[in-house]
Design an enzyme around this catalytic site. Sequence first.
Site, short mmCIF file in Angstrom:
data_model
loop_
_atom_site.label_atom_id
_atom_site.label_comp_id
_atom_site.label_asym_id
_atom_site.label_seq_id
_atom_site.Cartn_x
_atom_site.Cartn_y
_atom_site.Cartn_z
N GLU A 19 0.82 -1.22 0.00
CA GLU A 19 0.00 0.00 0.00
C GLU A 19 0.85 1.27 0.00
O GLU A 19 0.47 2.28 -0.58
CB GLU A 19 -0.94 0.02 1.21
CG GLU A 19 -2.07 -0.99 1.13
CD GLU A 19 -1.73 -2.31 1.79
OE1 GLU A 19 -2.64 -3.16 1.93
OE2 GLU A 19 -0.54 -2.50 2.16
N PHE A 35 -11.90 -6.59 14.12
CA PHE A 35 -10.80 -7.08 13.29
C PHE A 35 -10.46 -6.07 12.21
O PHE A 35 -11.32 -5.61 11.48
CB PHE A 35 -11.17 -8.43 12.66
CG PHE A 35 -10.11 -8.97 11.75
CD1 PHE A 35 -8.89 -9.39 12.25
CD2 PHE A 35 -10.33 -9.06 10.38
CE1 PHE A 35 -7.90 -9.89 11.40
CE2 PHE A 35 -9.36 -9.56 9.52
CZ PHE A 35 -8.13 -9.97 10.04
N GLN A 36 -9.18 -5.70 12.13
CA GLN A 36 -8.65 -4.74 11.17
C GLN A 36 -9.36 -3.39 11.24
O GLN A 36 -9.52 -2.70 10.23
CB GLN A 36 -8.70 -5.31 9.74
CG GLN A 36 -7.70 -6.44 9.53
CD GLN A 36 -7.50 -6.80 8.07
OE1 GLN A 36 -8.39 -6.61 7.22
NE2 GLN A 36 -6.34 -7.35 7.75
N LYS A 63 -17.78 -0.08 5.58
CA LYS A 63 -18.11 -1.07 4.56
C LYS A 63 -19.59 -1.10 4.23
O LYS A 63 -19.99 -1.25 3.06
CB LYS A 63 -17.64 -2.46 5.00
CG LYS A 63 -17.87 -3.52 3.92
CD LYS A 63 -17.30 -4.88 4.28
CE LYS A 63 -17.53 -5.87 3.14
NZ LYS A 63 -16.96 -7.21 3.45
N MET A 89 24.53 9.12 2.73
CA MET A 89 24.44 10.44 3.35
C MET A 89 24.68 10.37 4.85
O MET A 89 25.35 11.24 5.42
CB MET A 89 23.07 11.07 3.07
CG MET A 89 22.95 12.50 3.57
SD MET A 89 24.10 13.64 2.77
CE MET A 89 23.16 14.11 1.31
#
Length: 559
Positions: free
Chosen positions: A51, A113-114, A163, A466
């Site tokens: 993602e 959940f999630q 959802k 760097m």
Amino acid sequence: MQLTGAQIVLECLKEQGVDTVFGYPGGTILNIYDELYKQQDDFLHIRTSHEQGAAHAADGYARSTGKVGVCMATSGPGSTNLVTGIATAYMDSVPMVAITCNVNLPLLGKDSFQEVDIAGITMPITKHGYIVKDVKELATTLRKAFKIAKSGRPGPVLVDITKDVTQKSCDYKTVTLSEEKRKITYNHDDILTAIKMIKASKRPFIYVGGGAVISGASEELKNFAHTVDAPVCDTLMGKGAFDGTDELYTGMIGMHGTKTSNFGVSECDLLITLGARFSDRVTGNAKTFASKAKILQIDIDAAEINKNIRTNFAIVGDLKEVLSAINEELPVMNHSEWLEKISDYKKKYPLKYETDKLTCPYIVEELDKLTKGEAIISTDVGQHQMWAAQYYKFRHPRTFLTSGGLGTMGYGLGACIGAKAGNPDKLCVNIAGDGCFRMNMNELATASKYNLPIIEIVINNNVLGMVRQWQTLFYEKHYSQTIFEDKVDYCKVAEALGCAAFRITKKSEVVPVLKKAINAGKPVVIDCIIEEDDKVFPMVPAGASISEAFDAGDLASKK
């Protein structure tokens, strides 16, 4: 007509002219992805490997096209994986709409959940954030999100949708978008005051930031600079707004800017600041920055006026519009004596590097010659980023994509994929250090899956370049966790992920390999082996004045 929430999302994207979306499916966003399946002829959906890659791709798409970039993710870890990309876009004023889906409304706030409060998490790094709990509010919310993302100073907006909203239906009416008139926040007297300051100046210097790119002010900027007859420097974000081959151009300003730009700004009597925010990487010690100069600042964001540097006068407005108004009344000026001094600085303090070995500056210079400065260049963050900014002559806006404000390692490959998706006819090249490349090299699988013929140049010194440079100069060579000392073969990795691969170990191989990569017609990785102790110069120590810029020659003379 009655549409489900999922259908409304796609219809709203069509309203906004969106044809490309970057994302990754998951449980809560399945209804939208099911609708994408049914409407796959209307959208190019690029499923990235992670993602974070989707957010960076949407960012690169937006920076290179000027359109709003769109990314999608599911709830929980899907949405949190977007956070770094959203923060990157926020720091660099990139228009983006991130669409996430959350658990059903009855499950919100119950540690389901999630489930995660992604709107709360991203509140400090978005222009605005929404959570949609009613399907009747969905279309209006999405339209607001796009408007906010691209208006004024652009930035990312998050829209989180439960959802069940994507499942439910409501009436939907298509809205025809009309161009809104920008609210004018300045008047003619402001224009005249700016012109008066410019006319009174004997040693003007123009300092250009990312706002000049965003506003599309390149032509107005060119006319302005040549009318004022003043030297021009730019920030990392401002690259390409002013032609890097123009005789008035002096290079980048700041920590790794040219001595010409840093010394010139330190000696000017008027600093004309255009679409720039006086970042600490530009100003160095703010108390001594441009201390001999009056400051004239033009910026669309009132919050940037007097935030880091006190101005003598400021105009809040769109840079393209303000410069157009100034250009209409500004007389042609002559500052030949000042320009001669700046020219002497250019001759005395050119950018230089060791020419007897393979170096990143040499690779970048040869790339610039082969592409005639017409490629879209993305970078990650570190030495290679500075070398790309220093040695590629950016002639056009929206051709340099890099994480300036946040400094996001792993940004470049996703951004390059997004740029190629939005500009299929342009050559798109990402320049990365090996440390950065490791962070998101899984996105090579995305490039190969969608047959996006990008070029990934890995500047491989087997260290975090760097950070090592700082350890060498300021930490007594305590190389704590900056040496890789492993056996990773980037060419084998590239081939395993479906890309062509080449390795460069000497200067004579650079041009032939670059030509092969440009003509390959598929994604290519070029592993460039350079020495571990090459350094980016000039350099300004943290907290020092930019007039204290030093290079390798200065270090040698001190020793």
